[in-house]
Motif scaffolding. Structure first.
Motif, PDB file in Angstrom:
ATOM      1  N   LYS A 128       0.858  -1.190   0.000  1.00  8.62           N
ATOM      2  CA  LYS A 128       0.000   0.000   0.000  1.00  8.62           C
ATOM      3  C   LYS A 128       0.890   1.233   0.000  1.00  8.62           C
ATOM      4  CE  LYS A 128      -4.303  -1.608   2.087  1.00  8.62           C
ATOM      5  NZ  LYS A 128      -5.381  -1.276   3.057  1.00  8.62           N
ATOM      6  N   ARG A 129       1.045   1.791  -1.214  1.00  6.37           N
ATOM      7  CA  ARG A 129       1.860   2.990  -1.396  1.00  6.37           C
ATOM      8  C   ARG A 129       3.272   2.796  -0.823  1.00  6.37           C
ATOM      9  NH1 ARG A 129      -3.133   4.816   0.392  1.00  6.37           N
ATOM     10  NH2 ARG A 129      -4.379   5.929  -1.161  1.00  6.37           N
ATOM     11  N   GLY A 130       3.836   1.656  -1.117  1.00  8.10           N
ATOM     12  CA  GLY A 130       5.206   1.390  -0.697  1.00  8.10           C
ATOM     13  C   GLY A 130       5.361   0.875   0.718  1.00  8.10           C
ATOM     14  N   GLU A 131       4.257   0.707   1.439  1.00  5.51           N
ATOM     15  CA  GLU A 131       4.317   0.175   2.798  1.00  5.51           C
ATOM     16  C   GLU A 131       3.776  -1.253   2.831  1.00  5.51           C
ATOM     17  OE1 GLU A 131       2.751   2.592   5.911  1.00  5.51           O
ATOM     18  OE2 GLU A 131       3.302   4.475   4.916  1.00  5.51           O
ATOM     19  N   GLU A 132       4.333  -2.055   3.735  1.00 12.57           N
ATOM     20  CA  GLU A 132       3.943  -3.456   3.841  1.00 12.57           C
ATOM     21  C   GLU A 132       2.729  -3.614   4.754  1.00 12.57           C
ATOM     22  OE1 GLU A 132       7.255  -6.055   4.747  1.00 12.57           O
ATOM     23  OE2 GLU A 132       8.641  -4.673   3.757  1.00 12.57           O
ATOM     24  N   PHE A 133       1.669  -4.183   4.190  1.00 14.57           N
ATOM     25  CA  PHE A 133       0.460  -4.508   4.936  1.00 14.57           C
ATOM     26  C   PHE A 133       0.187  -6.005   4.796  1.00 14.57           C
ATOM     27  CE2 PHE A 133       0.024  -0.056   5.065  1.00 14.57           C
ATOM     28  CZ  PHE A 133      -1.080   0.318   5.826  1.00 14.57           C
ATOM     29  N   PHE A 134      -0.665  -6.518   5.676  1.00 13.22           N
ATOM     30  CA  PHE A 134      -1.036  -7.932   5.596  1.00 13.22           C
ATOM     31  C   PHE A 134      -2.542  -8.079   5.721  1.00 13.22           C
ATOM     32  CE2 PHE A 134       3.395  -8.270   6.512  1.00 13.22           C
ATOM     33  CZ  PHE A 134       3.808  -9.446   5.884  1.00 13.22           C
ATOM     34  N   GLN A 135      -3.084  -8.894   4.829  1.00 17.59           N
ATOM     35  CA  GLN A 135      -4.499  -9.235   4.842  1.00 17.59           C
ATOM     36  C   GLN A 135      -4.671 -10.538   5.624  1.00 17.59           C
ATOM     37  OE1 GLN A 135      -6.514 -10.920   1.155  1.00 17.59           O
ATOM     38  NE2 GLN A 135      -7.087  -8.755   1.020  1.00 17.59           N
ATOM     39  N   ILE A 136      -5.712 -10.617   6.439  1.00 14.95           N
ATOM     40  CA  ILE A 136      -5.958 -11.798   7.268  1.00 14.95           C
ATOM     41  C   ILE A 136      -7.088 -12.621   6.663  1.00 14.95           C
ATOM     42  CG2 ILE A 136      -6.608 -12.645   9.563  1.00 14.95           C
ATOM     43  CD1 ILE A 136      -5.634  -9.966  10.703  1.00 14.95           C
ATOM     44  N   THR A 137      -6.882 -13.938   6.559  1.00  8.55           N
ATOM     45  CA  THR A 137      -7.961 -14.859   6.207  1.00  8.55           C
ATOM     46  C   THR A 137      -8.143 -15.858   7.339  1.00  8.55           C
ATOM     47  OG1 THR A 137      -6.445 -16.330   5.019  1.00  8.55           O
ATOM     48  CG2 THR A 137      -7.575 -14.655   3.726  1.00  8.55           C
TER      49      THR A 137
ATOM     50  N   ALA B 161     -11.282 -29.850   2.828  1.00  9.76           N
ATOM     51  CA  ALA B 161     -10.532 -28.730   2.265  1.00  9.76           C
ATOM     52  C   ALA B 161     -11.411 -27.543   1.911  1.00  9.76           C
ATOM     53  CB  ALA B 161      -9.783 -29.192   1.020  1.00  9.76           C
ATOM     54  N   ARG B 162     -10.911 -26.359   2.273  1.00  3.53           N
ATOM     55  CA  ARG B 162     -11.561 -25.114   1.875  1.00  3.53           C
ATOM     56  C   ARG B 162     -10.537 -23.987   2.000  1.00  3.53           C
ATOM     57  NH1 ARG B 162     -14.670 -25.526   7.176  1.00  3.53           N
ATOM     58  NH2 ARG B 162     -13.737 -23.986   8.578  1.00  3.53           N
ATOM     59  N   THR B 163     -10.805 -22.897   1.314  1.00  2.00           N
ATOM     60  CA  THR B 163      -9.936 -21.733   1.411  1.00  2.00           C
ATOM     61  C   THR B 163     -10.476 -20.780   2.472  1.00  2.00           C
ATOM     62  OG1 THR B 163     -11.141 -20.598  -0.357  1.00  2.00           O
ATOM     63  CG2 THR B 163      -9.227 -21.905  -0.993  1.00  2.00           C
ATOM     64  N   GLY B 164      -9.568 -20.041   3.094  1.00  4.90           N
ATOM     65  CA  GLY B 164      -9.966 -19.096   4.123  1.00  4.90           C
ATOM     66  C   GLY B 164     -10.690 -17.887   3.549  1.00  4.90           C
ATOM     67  N   ALA B 165     -11.510 -17.265   4.389  1.00  3.40           N
ATOM     68  CA  ALA B 165     -12.257 -16.062   3.992  1.00  3.40           C
ATOM     69  C   ALA B 165     -11.549 -14.824   4.522  1.00  3.40           C
ATOM     70  CB  ALA B 165     -13.679 -16.121   4.544  1.00  3.40           C
ATOM     71  N   ILE B 166     -11.526 -13.777   3.710  1.00  2.00           N
ATOM     72  CA  ILE B 166     -10.879 -12.520   4.105  1.00  2.00           C
ATOM     73  C   ILE B 166     -11.635 -11.915   5.282  1.00  2.00           C
ATOM     74  CG2 ILE B 166     -10.286 -10.190   3.372  1.00  2.00           C
ATOM     75  CD1 ILE B 166     -10.016 -11.295   0.521  1.00  2.00           C
ATOM     76  N   LEU B 167     -10.890 -11.531   6.320  1.00  2.00           N
ATOM     77  CA  LEU B 167     -11.508 -11.026   7.540  1.00  2.00           C
ATOM     78  C   LEU B 167     -11.896  -9.561   7.435  1.00  2.00           C
ATOM     79  CD1 LEU B 167     -12.269 -11.929  10.406  1.00  2.00           C
ATOM     80  CD2 LEU B 167     -10.022 -11.138  11.164  1.00  2.00           C
ATOM     81  N   GLY B 168     -11.074  -8.767   6.734  1.00  3.28           N
ATOM     82  CA  GLY B 168     -11.342  -7.339   6.645  1.00  3.28           C
ATOM     83  C   GLY B 168     -10.190  -6.644   5.948  1.00  3.28           C
ATOM     84  N   ALA B 169     -10.053  -5.361   6.186  1.00  3.30           N
ATOM     85  CA  ALA B 169      -9.001  -4.573   5.555  1.00  3.30           C
ATOM     86  C   ALA B 169      -7.622  -5.036   6.031  1.00  3.30           C
ATOM     87  CB  ALA B 169      -9.198  -3.096   5.872  1.00  3.30           C
ATOM     88  N   ALA B 170      -6.639  -4.894   5.152  1.00  7.61           N
ATOM     89  CA  ALA B 170      -5.268  -5.255   5.507  1.00  7.61           C
ATOM     90  C   ALA B 170      -4.748  -4.331   6.605  1.00  7.61           C
ATOM     91  CB  ALA B 170      -4.374  -5.162   4.282  1.00  7.61           C
ATOM     92  N   LEU B 171      -3.901  -4.880   7.457  1.00  7.42           N
ATOM     93  CA  LEU B 171      -3.315  -4.126   8.571  1.00  7.42           C
ATOM     94  C   LEU B 171      -1.826  -3.893   8.333  1.00  7.42           C
ATOM     95  CD1 LEU B 171      -4.978  -5.975  11.581  1.00  7.42           C
ATOM     96  CD2 LEU B 171      -5.506  -3.674  10.747  1.00  7.42           C
ATOM     97  N   PRO B 172      -1.273  -2.818   8.880  1.00 10.35           N
ATOM     98  CA  PRO B 172       0.160  -2.573   8.751  1.00 10.35           C
ATOM     99  C   PRO B 172       0.970  -3.688   9.399  1.00 10.35           C
ATOM    100  CG  PRO B 172      -0.974  -0.612   9.560  1.00 10.35           C
ATOM    101  CD  PRO B 172      -1.959  -1.735   9.618  1.00 10.35           C
ATOM    102  N   GLU B 173       2.158  -3.895   8.899  1.00  5.53           N
ATOM    103  CA  GLU B 173       3.042  -4.948   9.416  1.00  5.53           C
ATOM    104  C   GLU B 173       3.236  -4.810  10.919  1.00  5.53           C
ATOM    105  OE1 GLU B 173       6.975  -6.713  10.496  1.00  5.53           O
ATOM    106  OE2 GLU B 173       6.397  -4.598  10.483  1.00  5.53           O
TER     107      GLU B 173
END
Length: 556
Positions: A482-491, A500-512
């Motif tokens: 995000k604009r050169g900064e590292e963020f992480f999305q949570i599933t 087997a199943r894939t995880g669901a996105i919890l919400g907006a990505a958070l800063p590292e």
């Protein structure tokens, strides 16, 4: 010369081929260094030999077919790490090992040294059939119907430089298990193969079209009763259809999962059945004689154990609570009385998941010789396995593992983190996976706390390519920019087993900087709301993600 236990022994033809391949590649490297080959011209040649150009240096990915090593090979890998790298190697989710600081001019010498112990780097990269992975408990698990290493070796020989499948639309991954229980993430492979019982003996279920990356999909069952004799024929037909119809105009839509999605599983099956009807079954028949000939190339260990071995283990567990905790988390039942399967965690608290130093590899080779017939397995979760340990020697083994910082009791617990190399090495990554993994590992280092939390897997990927398999983590973290900064999305809620199943996105990505605290709050919330005997996924299924989302973002 006897075959190492659990290991297929190369013959003169295998070794002659490797020698020719190395000589050819040495000439290509020389031409690249001289400038007569451009990087664009050299790239497909180096990829065919497992050599990547990453952020800071070349990376060499060495094949470990179906994850099986012997002690002489592990010592050779330690030597390569010490002489040609920076003193360590990285075990991967494809049951291979990577060396991240390789000089181009050294690669022919490295490949020669690997060939001395029947190893190579062929088909560890490029648009071909990659290293076939298998159950790390193969040949030892009590629930096994057949030893999948035999069939994985057959698939290795069938797929290596297959003339029709050397230049596929995209890379192709196969996993096989001899147990009905999915321990190989079969449904997240291009082709996943699981043995199941039938009246006529074990047959194979074939799943097609699974995968992660930009479009995570759970593989669908194409056939449920493929007999052994038709295994190669069936896989050949599946791959022919993919090779003919797979897209080559768009790298993001080139995997077989996209073709299966476009045709539908019934449509793809119809194409495969048409292909099968055109094939000569006698030519592709996998005969019992062929299977037995391959099986005979695997040495069978003497799995008898001393009388009273199980009683000795029970006594040792009573006398040493820390050892007992490690046994609970890091061992698996063996079919042979008095034996046990050991998972060696390559995830020391606060360290890099999957990294092993040259000294640790040398020590593990010695340990394998003393405790498990000189055999080591690499798992798709970046750990190692000693498959045939006598129960009365388990305490001594654990003490030796502790001495080299590989005795953590965290297998399948929150400390057993899977992570890709991320932006520390990879030019494709958006974020650094390794520091997050180290911080989380340190945060949850206490083994008593890990056992209290129970099975909870964290997977971390530095980009959407999902080399850390974040989609299938109970908690998954995806690095985004995000604009050169590292963020992480949570599933939340991913899993790679029979459900087997894939995880669901919890919400907006958070800063590292916020990630470790956010994950800690999620875990704390789980501990406060779970019911007796309820695991993380059970609680998530019962209550949904709302309480976890509230916890993760409470300070945002």
């Amino acid at each position: 010369m006897n075959a190492p236990v659990g290991h297929y022994l190369y013959n003169a033809a295998d070794r002659g081929f490797l020698g020719e391949r190395i000589a050819e590649f040495e000439g290509q490297v020389r031409r690249r260094l001289e400038g007569s080959l451009s990087e664009e011209e050299f790239k497909p040649l180096r990829l065919m030999n497992g050599l990547y150009l990453q952020l800071h240096a070349y990376m060499l990915r060495v094949a470990i077919p179906y994850g099986v090593l012997d002690s002489r090979q592990l010592r050779k890998l330690a030597h390569v790490a010490r002489r040609y790298d920076r003193g360590y190697g990285h075990f991967t989710t494809r049951q291979n090992i990577q060396f991240n600081w390789i000089r181009l001019e050294d690669t022919p010498a490295i490949l020669r040294e690997l060939a001395d112990v029947d190893m190579h780097a062929i088909q560890t990269s490029g648009n071909c059939i990659r290293n076939v992975t298998s159950d790390q408990f193969a040949g030892a698990a009590a629930d096994e119907l057949m030893d999948p290493r035999v069939h994985a070796e057959i698939l290795r020989q069938w797929s290596t430089l297959h003339p029709e499948f050397t230049f596929l639309p995209r890379k192709f991954k196969i996993a096989i298990s001899g147990s009905p229980q999915d321990r190989v993430a079969a449904r997240f492979h291009d082709i996943g193969i699981l043995a199941r019982p039938s009246e006529a003996g074990p047959v194979f279920r074939i799943f097609v079209g699974g995968g992660l990356g930009r479009t995570p999909l759970v593989g669908q069952e194409m056939f449920d009763s493929v007999p052994e004799e038709r295994l190669l024929m069936t896989l050949e037909a599946i791959l022919r259809v993919y090779n003919a119809y797979g897209r080559r105009d768009n790298i993001y839509k080139a995997r077989i999962k996209i073709l299966v999605q476009a045709l539908g599983i019934d449509g793809y099956r119809a194409e495969v059945e048409q292909e099968l009807a055109r094939m000569n079954p006698d030519h592709y028949r996998l005969s019992p004689e062929t299977v037995e000939a391959i099986r005979a190339r695997f040495a069978a260990p003497d799995l008898s154990a001393p009388e009273g071995a199980s009683d000795a283990l029970a006594r040792d567990r009573r006398d040493n609570p820390d050892f007992a905790r490690w046994v609970r988390s890091n061992t698996h039942p063996h079919f042979a009385p008095g034996r046990i399967v050991v998972t060696v965690s390559v995830k020391p608290a606060g360290e890099i998941p999957g990294d092993a130093s040259a000294d640790q590899m040398d020590a593990l080779a010695d340990i394998a010789d003393r405790y498990s017939f000189g055999e080591i397995r690499v798992t798709h979760l970046q750990n190692l396995v000693l498959a045939h340990v006598a129960q009365d020697r388990l305490l001594a083994l654990w003490q030796e593992l502790q001495a080299i910082d590989l005795g953590d009791a965290n297998h399948e617990l929150i400390g057993d983190i899977v992570a890709c190399p991320g932006l520390d090495y990879c030019a494709l990554a958006n974020a650094r996976s390794i520091p997050i993994a180290q911080k989380l590992s340190a945060r949850f280092a206490d083994s008593t706390l890990q056992e209290k939390i129970g099975p909870l897997r964290i997977n971390i990927s530095g980009c959407i390519n999902a080399c850390g398999h974040h989609h299938v983590g109970h908690i998954g973290l995806l690095g985004v920019d995000k604009r050169g900064e590292e963020f992480f999305q949570i599933t939340l809620g991913g899993r790679a087993d029979d459900l087997a199943r894939t995880g669901a996105i919890l919400g907006a990505a958070l800063p590292e900087d916020d990630m470790v605290d956010a994950i800690a709050r999620i875990v704390d919330r789980y501990l406060s709301i779970r019911e007796t005997g309820e695991g993380f996924l059970d609680t998530l299924t019962r209550l949904g993600d709302a309480p976890f989302k509230e916890a993760a973002y409470e300070t945002v």
